[in-house]
Motif scaffolding. Structure first.
Motif, PDB file in Angstrom:
ATOM      1  N   ALA A 124      -6.228 -16.149  -1.262  1.00 35.95           N
ATOM      2  CA  ALA A 124      -7.056 -15.713  -2.165  1.00 35.95           C
ATOM      3  C   ALA A 124      -6.390 -14.061  -2.774  1.00 35.95           C
ATOM      4  N   LYS A 125      -6.287 -14.081  -3.447  1.00 37.35           N
ATOM      5  CA  LYS A 125      -5.211 -13.193  -3.920  1.00 37.35           C
ATOM      6  C   LYS A 125      -6.087 -11.895  -5.383  1.00 37.35           C
ATOM      7  N   PHE A 126      -6.911 -11.305  -4.846  1.00 40.12           N
ATOM      8  CA  PHE A 126      -8.078 -10.109  -5.817  1.00 40.12           C
ATOM      9  C   PHE A 126      -7.498  -8.847  -6.042  1.00 40.12           C
ATOM     10  N   GLY A 130      -5.348   2.974  -0.329  1.00 40.08           N
ATOM     11  CA  GLY A 130      -5.611   2.412  -1.043  1.00 40.08           C
ATOM     12  C   GLY A 130      -5.935   0.983  -0.573  1.00 40.08           C
ATOM     13  N   GLU A 131      -5.219  -0.266  -0.027  1.00 39.85           N
ATOM     14  CA  GLU A 131      -5.686  -1.307  -0.218  1.00 39.85           C
ATOM     15  C   GLU A 131      -5.941  -1.274   1.217  1.00 39.85           C
ATOM     16  N   TRP A 132      -5.275  -0.201   2.407  1.00 38.84           N
ATOM     17  CA  TRP A 132      -6.259  -0.785   3.319  1.00 38.84           C
ATOM     18  C   TRP A 132      -7.945  -0.098   3.645  1.00 38.84           C
ATOM     19  N   VAL A 153      -6.341  -7.912  -0.750  1.00 41.49           N
ATOM     20  CA  VAL A 153      -6.542  -7.548  -2.031  1.00 41.49           C
ATOM     21  C   VAL A 153      -5.852  -6.362  -2.631  1.00 41.49           C
ATOM     22  N   SER A 154      -5.724  -6.110  -3.609  1.00 39.20           N
ATOM     23  CA  SER A 154      -5.583  -4.692  -4.521  1.00 39.20           C
ATOM     24  C   SER A 154      -6.545  -3.374  -3.840  1.00 39.20           C
ATOM     25  N   ALA A 155      -5.619  -2.208  -4.048  1.00 42.83           N
ATOM     26  CA  ALA A 155      -6.480  -1.182  -4.237  1.00 42.83           C
ATOM     27  C   ALA A 155      -7.762  -1.080  -4.969  1.00 42.83           C
ATOM     28  N   SER A 156      -9.165  -0.287  -4.938  1.00 44.33           N
ATOM     29  CA  SER A 156      -9.719  -0.713  -5.469  1.00 44.33           C
ATOM     30  C   SER A 156      -9.561  -0.001  -7.238  1.00 44.33           C
ATOM     31  N   GLY A 203      -2.392  -6.064   0.399  1.00 46.08           N
ATOM     32  CA  GLY A 203      -1.740  -6.304  -0.450  1.00 46.08           C
ATOM     33  C   GLY A 203      -1.023  -4.736  -0.370  1.00 46.08           C
ATOM     34  N   PHE A 204       0.235  -4.974  -1.069  1.00 50.07           N
ATOM     35  CA  PHE A 204       1.195  -3.906  -2.061  1.00 50.07           C
ATOM     36  C   PHE A 204       1.828  -2.901  -0.426  1.00 50.07           C
ATOM     37  N   TYR A 205       1.542  -3.248   0.654  1.00 45.75           N
ATOM     38  CA  TYR A 205       2.162  -2.648   1.550  1.00 45.75           C
ATOM     39  C   TYR A 205       2.909  -3.105   2.874  1.00 45.75           C
ATOM     40  N   ASN A 244     -10.224   6.015 -13.114  1.00 41.48           N
ATOM     41  CA  ASN A 244      -9.034   5.459 -12.396  1.00 41.48           C
ATOM     42  C   ASN A 244      -8.261   4.681 -11.901  1.00 41.48           C
ATOM     43  N   LYS A 245      -7.075   3.907 -11.441  1.00 42.47           N
ATOM     44  CA  LYS A 245      -7.409   3.352  -9.652  1.00 42.47           C
ATOM     45  C   LYS A 245      -6.997   4.445  -9.125  1.00 42.47           C
ATOM     46  N   ILE A 246      -7.558   4.068  -7.421  1.00 40.45           N
ATOM     47  CA  ILE A 246      -7.574   4.509  -6.727  1.00 40.45           C
ATOM     48  C   ILE A 246      -6.228   4.582  -6.390  1.00 40.45           C
ATOM     49  N   THR A 247      -4.957   3.496  -6.948  1.00 41.29           N
ATOM     50  CA  THR A 247      -3.266   4.077  -6.275  1.00 41.29           C
ATOM     51  C   THR A 247      -3.057   4.997  -7.275  1.00 41.29           C
ATOM     52  N   ASP A 248      -2.992   4.962  -8.364  1.00 39.39           N
ATOM     53  CA  ASP A 248      -2.942   5.946  -9.513  1.00 39.39           C
ATOM     54  C   ASP A 248      -3.274   7.429  -8.517  1.00 39.39           C
ATOM     55  N   GLN A 260       6.448  -3.229  -5.230  1.00 39.26           N
ATOM     56  CA  GLN A 260       6.544  -1.804  -6.514  1.00 39.26           C
ATOM     57  C   GLN A 260       5.288  -1.773  -6.905  1.00 39.26           C
ATOM     58  N   ARG A 261       5.553  -1.306  -8.341  1.00 40.02           N
ATOM     59  CA  ARG A 261       3.941  -1.751  -8.314  1.00 40.02           C
ATOM     60  C   ARG A 261       3.512  -3.271  -8.779  1.00 40.02           C
ATOM     61  N   GLY A 262       2.120  -2.490  -8.980  1.00 43.69           N
ATOM     62  CA  GLY A 262       1.156  -4.276  -8.847  1.00 43.69           C
ATOM     63  C   GLY A 262       1.660  -5.680  -7.769  1.00 43.69           C
ATOM     64  N   GLY A 263       2.309  -4.334  -6.292  1.00 46.94           N
ATOM     65  CA  GLY A 263       3.509  -5.591  -5.598  1.00 46.94           C
ATOM     66  C   GLY A 263       1.861  -6.245  -4.353  1.00 46.94           C
ATOM     67  N   GLY A 264       0.517  -5.831  -5.328  1.00 47.18           N
ATOM     68  CA  GLY A 264      -0.020  -6.846  -4.319  1.00 47.18           C
ATOM     69  C   GLY A 264      -0.336  -8.020  -4.557  1.00 47.18           C
ATOM     70  N   ASP A 265       0.479  -8.801  -5.850  1.00 47.28           N
ATOM     71  CA  ASP A 265       1.061  -9.856  -6.103  1.00 47.28           C
ATOM     72  C   ASP A 265       2.041 -10.705  -5.225  1.00 47.28           C
ATOM     73  N   ILE A 266       3.093  -9.384  -4.727  1.00 50.71           N
ATOM     74  CA  ILE A 266       4.209 -10.020  -3.867  1.00 50.71           C
ATOM     75  C   ILE A 266       3.138 -10.385  -2.086  1.00 50.71           C
TER      76      ILE A 266
HETATM   77  N1  ASP Z   1      -2.083  -0.969  -5.823  1.00 48.35           N
HETATM   78  C1  ASP Z   1      -1.209  -1.175  -6.244  1.00 48.35           C
HETATM   79  C2  ASP Z   1      -1.362  -0.733  -7.687  1.00 48.35           C
HETATM   80  O1  ASP Z   1      -1.873  -0.360  -8.366  1.00 48.35           O
HETATM   81  C3  ASP Z   1      -0.511  -2.973  -5.855  1.00 48.35           C
HETATM   82  C4  ASP Z   1      -1.369  -3.878  -6.996  1.00 48.35           C
HETATM   83  O2  ASP Z   1      -2.139  -3.559  -6.955  1.00 48.35           O
HETATM   84  O3  ASP Z   1      -1.128  -4.905  -5.961  1.00 48.35           O
HETATM   85  O4  ASP Z   1      -0.071  -1.261  -8.346  1.00 48.35           O
END
Ligand code: ASP
Length: 445
Positions: free
Chosen positions: A5-7, A113-115, A36-39, A167-169, A47-51, A181-187
């Motif tokens: 389950a990936k959120f 962020g994800e940590w 999980v991704s970062a909040s 996720g993501f790292y 804002n996204k925490i990653t940003d 890459q960005r959005g990489g929690g899916d990976i």
């Molecule tokens: N937190 C990262 C991003 O904003 C990865 C992810 O959300 O999947 O790109």
């Protein structure tokens, strides 16, 4: 049964979202491995925490003080801790992060962020936290060492029985943090699913899966319950994207289905993506319609060109020379077209045409711009004869001129070029006739 389950970021953006995640995870005993991704954003404009962490890096690079930015990030997590009554020592951990911020690599900073999110989620779900730096192993060139990663993930899966993974790292064997890459929690979710031989990869997000058309063009389009990977690629390429494309490959290769689900509406069925549709499933003719505007078609005519070896190759080489990627090459006997993105040839089109004139000596060369491409995608189209004829007929009746037609080799998509100004209407006509008012006919083949 093993479900991953990936959120995504919006699913873990606040304490309220954490509660939804807990409800979802606890409602199914097969959901033992959570990524999980970062909040992310709590509301539009947030804002996204990653940003924010990327901004921290920029502040450090330019020697600007980032105390208040770090304060904002900590406050986001503190809100979650307070509202959920968590015991995790956030203040202490954040202080350690803040104190050493300049000593860390930019990737390390962004990965926090994800940590942080995963640590809080692990406590909240009463599951062990597993650090991606210990299990997702990267080569120094940034690619994933799948063999080592699989061995480590299988090992922690057996030892811990359940876990929350950021996720993501991941990290190289010598501990250097690397990011996808960005959005990489899916990976990360897909890699985990593959490495532990999961039965299903659930990707929880803020939409109830794929829609059969763009809701800005069509009123309340039907959601797609089932889609094949090939169909999804066709639709995503044309702009209907829900999932990080790279996330597909690890699970696709081993035939693990992906289910897109909505954290805010968990009862919605969502979309299941798999290699092949199962017999008896959804007999809809059209799975989805997507498209994009602003293409240019360069049309080249030369008598007896079908006997001239290498003509198309020479023409394509000219586009290649200008670094232009070619979308489609509809061909006739003595003519063919090259369809490209308008933005890609904005500065070079006249030079390209002049080179074609010199090198190919065509009888005629014309250009059509303001062309929109729309792709009608459906695995069942190949099984029913006359589909393309009916679609073209419907557009013709609506007075829409079709300027180009191509069909993908597996017959799962028909791509049509229409004028930009007819684009929305063309989609509506096809949607209303073939999707909204569909009468499901049995497959012929
Ligand atoms: N937190 C990262 C991003 O904003 C990865 C992810 O959300 O999947 O790109």
């Amino acid at each position: 049964m093993i479900k991953i389950a990936k959120f995504g970021g919006s699913s873990v953006a606040s304490a309220e979202q954490f509660k939804k995640v807990k409800g979802i995870v606890e409602s199914d005993p097969d959901r033992k491995f959570v990524v999980v991704s970062a909040s992310g954003k709590r509301f539009s404009g947030d804002n996204k925490i990653t940003d924010l962490l990327l901004l921290v890096n920029a502040h450090i690079t330019y020697g600007v003080d980032c105390t208040s930015l770090l304060g904002d990030i900590e406050a986001r997590y503190q809100d979650i801790v307070d509202e959920l009554g968590l015991k995790w020592p956030l203040a202490e951990k954040f202080e350690a992060f803040r104190k050493n911020i300049k000593k860390h690599s930019p990737e390390y900073v962004v990965s926090r962020g994800e940590w942080f999110t995963a640590n809080l989620m692990a406590e909240y779900l009463a599951m062990p936290f597993v650090d991606a730096a210990d299990v997702v192993v990267f080569h120094h060139d940034g690619s994933v060492d799948m063999e080592r990663t699989a061995a480590r993930l299988k090992d922690v899966m057996v030892r811990k029985g359940s876990f929350v993974l950021p996720g993501f790292y991941g990290a190289t064997v010598d501990g250097q943090i690397k990011l996808f890459q960005r959005g990489g929690g899916d990976i990360t979710g897909a890699i985990l699913a593959r490495c532990v031989d999961a039965n299903l990869y659930e990707n929880w997000t803020d939409v109830s899966g794929f829609l059969s058309a763009d809701p800005r063009v069509v009123d309340h389009p039907r959601s797609i319950r089932r889609i094949t990977f090939d169909e999804m690629r066709e639709l995503s390429y044309m702009g209907a994207s829900v999932l990080q494309e790279e996330a597909i490959f690890p699970v696709r290769e081993v035939n693990i289905p992906i289910q897109i689900k909505n954290t805010n509406r968990p009862a919605d069925e969502g979309t299941i993506i798999r290699e092949n549709a199962e017999a008896g499933e959804d007999e809809h003719l059209i799975t989805g319609i997507a498209g994009k505007k602003d293409f240019v078609s360069v049309h080249i005519k030369k008598a007896h060109m079908s006997n001239e070896v290498g003509l198309v190759r020479k023409t394509l080489a000219i586009f290649e020379r200008y670094g232009v990627s070619v979308e489609h090459i509809p061909t006739g006997v003595d003519s063919f077209g090259v369809v490209v993105n308008h933005d890609d040839v904005r500065d070079s089109i006249y030079s390209i045409v002049s080179d074609i004139r010199k090198e190919i000596a065509p009888d005629d060369i014309t250009m059509v711009d303001k062309l929109a491409l729309l792709s009608v995608v459906g695995r069942n189209m190949s099984k029913r004869s006359g589909t393309s004829g009916k679609i073209f007929g419907a557009l013709g009746e609506a007075g829409i001129n079709i300027r180009m037609i191509t069909q993908s080799s597996q017959e799962i998509s028909i791509i049509m070029g229409v004028n930009n100004e007819d684009f929305d209407r063309a989609i509506k006509v096809i949607y209303d006739r073939f999707v909204r008012d569909e009468v499901i006919e049995p497959n012929e083949k």
